[in-house]
Enzyme design. Structure first.
Site, PDB file in Angstrom:
ATOM      1  N   GLU A 186      36.542  98.386  46.118  1.00  0.00           N
ATOM      2  CA  GLU A 186      36.297  99.678  47.140  1.00  0.00           C
ATOM      3  C   GLU A 186      34.720 100.299  47.181  1.00  0.00           C
ATOM      4  O   GLU A 186      34.294 100.185  47.999  1.00  0.00           O
ATOM      5  CB  GLU A 186      36.849 101.636  45.871  1.00  0.00           C
ATOM      6  N   GLU A 234      37.907  91.876  53.094  1.00  0.00           N
ATOM      7  CA  GLU A 234      38.174  92.037  51.501  1.00  0.00           C
ATOM      8  C   GLU A 234      37.814  91.279  50.890  1.00  0.00           C
ATOM      9  O   GLU A 234      37.564  91.195  49.668  1.00  0.00           O
ATOM     10  CB  GLU A 234      39.951  91.929  51.804  1.00  0.00           C
TER      11      GLU A 234
END
Length: 338
Positions: A186, A234
């Site tokens: 994150e 990602e």
């Protein structure tokens, strides 16, 4: 993040059939659900410094002058350039999303989750502080939210302190080192300034087409490009997770558990077997028909397949680029003594 808002979902859903763009619906902000952050990649596990045994012999290093481009995946860079080339997308998006984020998303999360601090879940607080220090980024606020769906996501609003939300079921599923890798993933979104594009992608994933101004603005062609970019982003953030874990098996174990793990089976899971499964997937999809089926299955996914992501991490852990970064780092214990 410089962008208006970043709704980066970092957790991985174990539901392989999850679609990025559900049917149109009237958005209900009290029931926001974010797509899983850890997707489905490929694997291979052997690394000089990166194998579990070898990694344990080295102190954790901190990257004092780390730049986002030091670990950004080439596909992330490439697809970001394409998105920025779409006329007006950046400016209109910031104008449309800023107020929504401040009034709804921020209050929704801060009002329904537990704020982590030195005095509240201090162990989780320390994991976030360490991960942020390693990546040379300011630590965001961390919230824990009650949910049966293993997930984590990031929200960064222009002018406000960004925060990360982690679901309780994810905490139950992962070891502490694995959980820190998720936090690092994150943080990678914040470090790389993924905010605006993640906001677009998450709103589309939620089916929030009826938000004033957004329904007609984001066409299907842009949706396609956004999901392509998100899959690439990602991969970048998986690299951020590896930079903090400094052991590829930790990151791959997160992917494995999000694919089919549960607390009661944790002691029977085998990362090497998961990597072998990834190789089998590559082999099965190497034929022309396999390639076509693979593309059809993954085209609408917001995250790469977990087996494919695992292989990407294994390969990068053995790269000159990654090992050069490790050599540049300063041992954390030395830094603290200084």
């Amino acid at each position: 993040m410089a962008a208006s808002i970043s709704l980066s979902s970092l957790s991985i859903s174990s539901n392989a059939s999850v679609r990025c763009f559900p049917p149109k619906l009237t958005p209900n902000f009290s029931n926001f659900r974010f797509p899983p952050i850890i997707g489905n990649p490929r694997i291979n596990v052997s690394v000089c410094r990166s194998s579990s045994a070898a990694a344990a012999a080295y102190p954790t290093v901190v990257f004092r002058n780390l730049n986002a481009d030091d670990f950004r995946h080439p596909l992330d860079q490439q697809n970001t350039v394409i998105l920025r080339a779409i006329p007006g997308l950046d400016e209109i998006g910031k104008a449309l999303l800023g107020s929504i984020a401040e009034q709804v998303m921020f209050l929704e999360n801060i009002g329904t989750s537990l704020l982590v601090s030195k005095n509240q879940l201090p162990e989780l607080h320390q994991l976030m502080i360490e991960a942020a220090e390693i990546l040379n980024v300011e630590a965001p606020d961390l919230y824990v939210r009650q949910s049966p769906t293993p997930n984590a996501y990031t929200l960064a609003i222009n002018g406000k302190r960004p925060f990360v939300v982690v679901h309780t079921s994810l905490i139950e599923l992962l070891s502490r080192k694995e959980l820190q890798a998720v936090m690092a993933h994150e943080l990678g979104h914040l470090k790389c300034d993924h905010g605006l594009w993640l906001t677009y992608a998450n709103i589309l994933a939620l089916g929030a087409y009826t938000i004033p101004g957004l329904g007609g603005f984001i066409a299907s062609s842009i949706e396609d490009q956004l999901t392509r970019w998100l899959r690439a982003a990602e991969l970048t953030c998986d690299r951020a997770a590896l930079l903090v874990a400094q052991d590829p098996k930790i990151v791959m174990s997160v992917l494995m558990k999000l694919s089919g793990g549960c607390p009661s089976l944790a002691d029977q899971l085998n990362v090497d077997a998961f990597l072998e499964q990834a190789r089998s997937y590559d082999k099965a999809s190497s034929s022309p028909m396999g390639w076509y089926i693979r593309n059809a299955q993954t085209r609408q996914l917001s995250h790469p397949l977990p087996v494919l992501r695992a292989r990407e991490i294994d390969e990068w852990s053995r790269s000159r680029e990654y090992n050069y970064l490790l050599k540049r780092g300063m041992p954390m214990n030395t830094l603290h003594k200084a």
